[in-house]
Motif scaffolding. Structure first.
Motif, PDB file in Angstrom:
ATOM      1  N   LYS A 211      52.600 -55.305  17.902  1.00  0.00           N
ATOM      2  CA  LYS A 211      52.188 -54.009  18.479  1.00  0.00           C
ATOM      3  C   LYS A 211      50.671 -53.894  18.486  1.00  0.00           C
ATOM      4  CE  LYS A 211      54.980 -51.590  15.797  1.00  0.00           C
ATOM      5  NZ  LYS A 211      55.623 -50.420  15.153  1.00  0.00           N
ATOM      6  N   MET A 212      50.058 -54.328  17.404  1.00  0.00           N
ATOM      7  CA  MET A 212      48.605 -54.271  17.326  1.00  0.00           C
ATOM      8  C   MET A 212      47.960 -55.231  18.330  1.00  0.00           C
ATOM      9  SD  MET A 212      46.253 -54.733  13.933  1.00  0.00           S
ATOM     10  CE  MET A 212      44.532 -54.245  13.939  1.00  0.00           C
ATOM     11  N   ALA A 213      48.549 -56.422  18.474  1.00  0.00           N
ATOM     12  CA  ALA A 213      48.031 -57.410  19.426  1.00  0.00           C
ATOM     13  C   ALA A 213      48.074 -56.852  20.849  1.00  0.00           C
ATOM     14  CB  ALA A 213      48.849 -58.695  19.336  1.00  0.00           C
ATOM     15  N   ALA A 214      49.192 -56.230  21.205  1.00  0.00           N
ATOM     16  CA  ALA A 214      49.319 -55.642  22.545  1.00  0.00           C
ATOM     17  C   ALA A 214      48.291 -54.549  22.752  1.00  0.00           C
ATOM     18  CB  ALA A 214      50.729 -55.080  22.731  1.00  0.00           C
ATOM     19  N   SER A 215      48.082 -53.731  21.724  1.00  0.00           N
ATOM     20  CA  SER A 215      47.114 -52.644  21.810  1.00  0.00           C
ATOM     21  C   SER A 215      45.697 -53.165  22.033  1.00  0.00           C
ATOM     22  CB  SER A 215      47.166 -51.809  20.527  1.00  0.00           C
ATOM     23  OG  SER A 215      46.207 -50.786  20.562  1.00  0.00           O
ATOM     24  N   ILE A 216      45.336 -54.239  21.317  1.00  0.00           N
ATOM     25  CA  ILE A 216      44.001 -54.825  21.478  1.00  0.00           C
ATOM     26  C   ILE A 216      43.865 -55.506  22.837  1.00  0.00           C
ATOM     27  CG2 ILE A 216      42.350 -56.497  20.563  1.00  0.00           C
ATOM     28  CD1 ILE A 216      43.563 -56.029  17.788  1.00  0.00           C
ATOM     29  N   LEU A 217      44.899 -56.224  23.270  1.00  0.00           N
ATOM     30  CA  LEU A 217      44.867 -56.877  24.582  1.00  0.00           C
ATOM     31  C   LEU A 217      44.619 -55.867  25.692  1.00  0.00           C
ATOM     32  CD1 LEU A 217      47.766 -59.504  24.473  1.00  0.00           C
ATOM     33  CD2 LEU A 217      45.366 -59.994  24.933  1.00  0.00           C
ATOM     34  N   TYR A 246      58.484 -62.129  21.231  1.00  0.00           N
ATOM     35  CA  TYR A 246      58.579 -60.676  21.006  1.00  0.00           C
ATOM     36  C   TYR A 246      58.575 -59.903  22.321  1.00  0.00           C
ATOM     37  CZ  TYR A 246      57.738 -56.199  18.657  1.00  0.00           C
ATOM     38  OH  TYR A 246      57.836 -54.911  18.195  1.00  0.00           O
ATOM     39  N   TYR A 247      57.689 -60.279  23.252  1.00  0.00           N
ATOM     40  CA  TYR A 247      57.544 -59.532  24.502  1.00  0.00           C
ATOM     41  C   TYR A 247      58.176 -60.208  25.718  1.00  0.00           C
ATOM     42  CZ  TYR A 247      54.343 -56.258  22.287  1.00  0.00           C
ATOM     43  OH  TYR A 247      53.790 -55.282  21.488  1.00  0.00           O
ATOM     44  N   GLY A 248      58.619 -61.456  25.536  1.00  0.00           N
ATOM     45  CA  GLY A 248      59.237 -62.154  26.651  1.00  0.00           C
ATOM     46  C   GLY A 248      58.257 -62.691  27.669  1.00  0.00           C
ATOM     47  N   CYS A 249      56.977 -62.708  27.303  1.00  0.00           N
ATOM     48  CA  CYS A 249      55.949 -63.241  28.207  1.00  0.00           C
ATOM     49  C   CYS A 249      54.737 -63.646  27.376  1.00  0.00           C
ATOM     50  CB  CYS A 249      55.548 -62.205  29.262  1.00  0.00           C
ATOM     51  SG  CYS A 249      54.836 -60.690  28.560  1.00  0.00           S
ATOM     52  N   SER A 250      53.845 -64.425  27.979  1.00  0.00           N
ATOM     53  CA  SER A 250      52.640 -64.867  27.274  1.00  0.00           C
ATOM     54  C   SER A 250      51.641 -63.709  27.217  1.00  0.00           C
ATOM     55  CB  SER A 250      52.005 -66.040  28.025  1.00  0.00           C
ATOM     56  OG  SER A 250      51.487 -65.591  29.266  1.00  0.00           O
ATOM     57  N   PRO A 251      50.611 -63.806  26.352  1.00  0.00           N
ATOM     58  CA  PRO A 251      49.581 -62.765  26.301  1.00  0.00           C
ATOM     59  C   PRO A 251      48.924 -62.527  27.663  1.00  0.00           C
ATOM     60  CG  PRO A 251      49.425 -64.143  24.366  1.00  0.00           C
ATOM     61  CD  PRO A 251      50.434 -64.795  25.266  1.00  0.00           C
ATOM     62  N   ALA A 252      48.662 -63.601  28.402  1.00  0.00           N
ATOM     63  CA  ALA A 252      48.029 -63.469  29.722  1.00  0.00           C
ATOM     64  C   ALA A 252      48.951 -62.725  30.687  1.00  0.00           C
ATOM     65  CB  ALA A 252      47.677 -64.842  30.280  1.00  0.00           C
ATOM     66  N   GLN A 253      50.231 -63.071  30.668  1.00  0.00           N
ATOM     67  CA  GLN A 253      51.198 -62.389  31.543  1.00  0.00           C
ATOM     68  C   GLN A 253      51.342 -60.925  31.159  1.00  0.00           C
ATOM     69  OE1 GLN A 253      54.465 -65.036  30.721  1.00  0.00           O
ATOM     70  NE2 GLN A 253      54.177 -66.200  32.618  1.00  0.00           N
ATOM     71  N   TYR A 254      51.322 -60.648  29.867  1.00  0.00           N
ATOM     72  CA  TYR A 254      51.411 -59.257  29.398  1.00  0.00           C
ATOM     73  C   TYR A 254      50.223 -58.454  29.918  1.00  0.00           C
ATOM     74  CZ  TYR A 254      51.622 -55.234  26.281  1.00  0.00           C
ATOM     75  OH  TYR A 254      51.674 -53.953  25.781  1.00  0.00           O
ATOM     76  N   LEU A 255      49.019 -59.052  29.846  1.00  0.00           N
ATOM     77  CA  LEU A 255      47.817 -58.357  30.304  1.00  0.00           C
ATOM     78  C   LEU A 255      47.870 -58.101  31.803  1.00  0.00           C
ATOM     79  CD1 LEU A 255      45.131 -57.174  29.491  1.00  0.00           C
ATOM     80  CD2 LEU A 255      44.097 -59.424  29.723  1.00  0.00           C
ATOM     81  N   ASP A 256      48.387 -59.086  32.566  1.00  0.00           N
ATOM     82  CA  ASP A 256      48.530 -58.907  34.013  1.00  0.00           C
ATOM     83  C   ASP A 256      49.470 -57.739  34.325  1.00  0.00           C
ATOM     84  OD1 ASP A 256      48.405 -62.445  34.872  1.00  0.00           O
ATOM     85  OD2 ASP A 256      46.821 -60.933  34.670  1.00  0.00           O
ATOM     86  N   LYS A 257      50.584 -57.649  33.600  1.00  0.00           N
ATOM     87  CA  LYS A 257      51.530 -56.542  33.789  1.00  0.00           C
ATOM     88  C   LYS A 257      50.867 -55.207  33.454  1.00  0.00           C
ATOM     89  CE  LYS A 257      55.746 -59.199  32.777  1.00  0.00           C
ATOM     90  NZ  LYS A 257      56.892 -59.347  31.843  1.00  0.00           N
TER      91      LYS A 257
END
Length: 260
Positions: A211-217, A246-257
């Motif tokens: 959750k913290m990683a997503a928030s920082i990204l 956890y999110y079903g995608c890479s950090p880069a893909q999460y940021l794109d979404k």
């Protein structure tokens, strides 16, 4: 970051706005005002982060404008521009919380670098504030538990979760280390926590880190490698695999979404 240039010399203000490559120094939007009153109006209308302000202006000078900013509790950093160095001016500027004071004849590159230093200072302070806000619920939860006189296992679980969140960036955070910290056998420690929280200690750590990683990204200020370090992963591969699981995608893909 949004910058406001306040200078009674319209040509000077507009030239700086046009000719300095502000985006290279962390500035995304630049506004101009030609006196203190116009500066106040701009600040009321726009979320200004930094003010690049001339001191000597007709009517209210730059010091009076900064005094108004402080009195109205605006969270704005200030860099003063002046034609000549003056100890009296510098002394009052420092008393108002301005420690950046440069000559108006400075090279544009030097002005840009001075602003960049302020941008970094603001970013560091905001990051610190985000971390503080992230961990504030720890005290609130503890007070709630004390007020409701929760039974001991619940208090233990709350103290553990609060400790985990406070130390989430620690790469050595683990069930064994936590059990040692709280003076429990690891098996009993994990059993009590899971009963109260519905997840194991290890899974709780992963959940909070993700959750913290997503928030920082989502702030778009750090790359995935930096985020991994900030949430307690010493090896990027481990972070990448856990994030994807956890999110079903890479950090880069999460940021794109997130951007979309």
């Amino acid at each position: 970051m949004k910058l406001l240039i306040v200078n009674d010399e319209k040509l000077t203000a507009e030239t700086m706005k046009r000719d300095i490559a502000w985006e290279n120094y962390g500035i995304s939007q630049v506004y101009t005002a030609y006196d203190a009153e116009a500066g106040k109006m701009c600040i009321e209308e726009h979320p200004i982060d930094i003010m690049l302000c001339d001191i000597e202006m007709p009517g209210e000078n730059g010091l009076a404008l900064l005094r108004w900013v402080r009195e109205n509790k605006k969270e704005i950093e200030c860099v003063f521009l002046t034609c000549h160095a003056s100890f009296a001016y510098a002394q009052e500027a420092i008393s108002l919380g301005c420690q950046d004071y440069i000559l108006i004849l400075s090279k544009y590159e030097d002005i840009g670098k001075a602003i960049q230093k302020v941008v970094k200072r603001i970013e560091q302070q905001r990051e610190k504030t985000r971390y503080q806000e992230y961990g504030k619920y720890m005290l609130k939860e503890k007070l709630k538990q004390e007020e409701k006189e929760k039974i001991e296992p619940e208090k233990i679980a709350e103290e553990i979760s609060a400790f985990i969140i406070k130390n989430i960036t620690n790469v050595e955070l683990s069930v064994d280390k936590l059990a040692e910290q709280f003076h429990f056998h690891p098996v009993y420690f994990n059993r009590v926590f899971k009963k109260e929280k519905g997840v194991s200690v290890s899974q709780f750590i992963i959940n909070e880190r993700m959750k913290m990683a997503a928030s920082i990204l989502e702030t778009e200020q750090y790359g995935a490698n930096e985020v991994a370090e900030k949430v307690g992963y010493s090896h990027y591969t481990n972070f990448y695999n856990m994030f994807k699981k956890y999110y079903g995608c890479s950090p880069a893909q999460y940021l794109d979404k997130h951007k979309k």
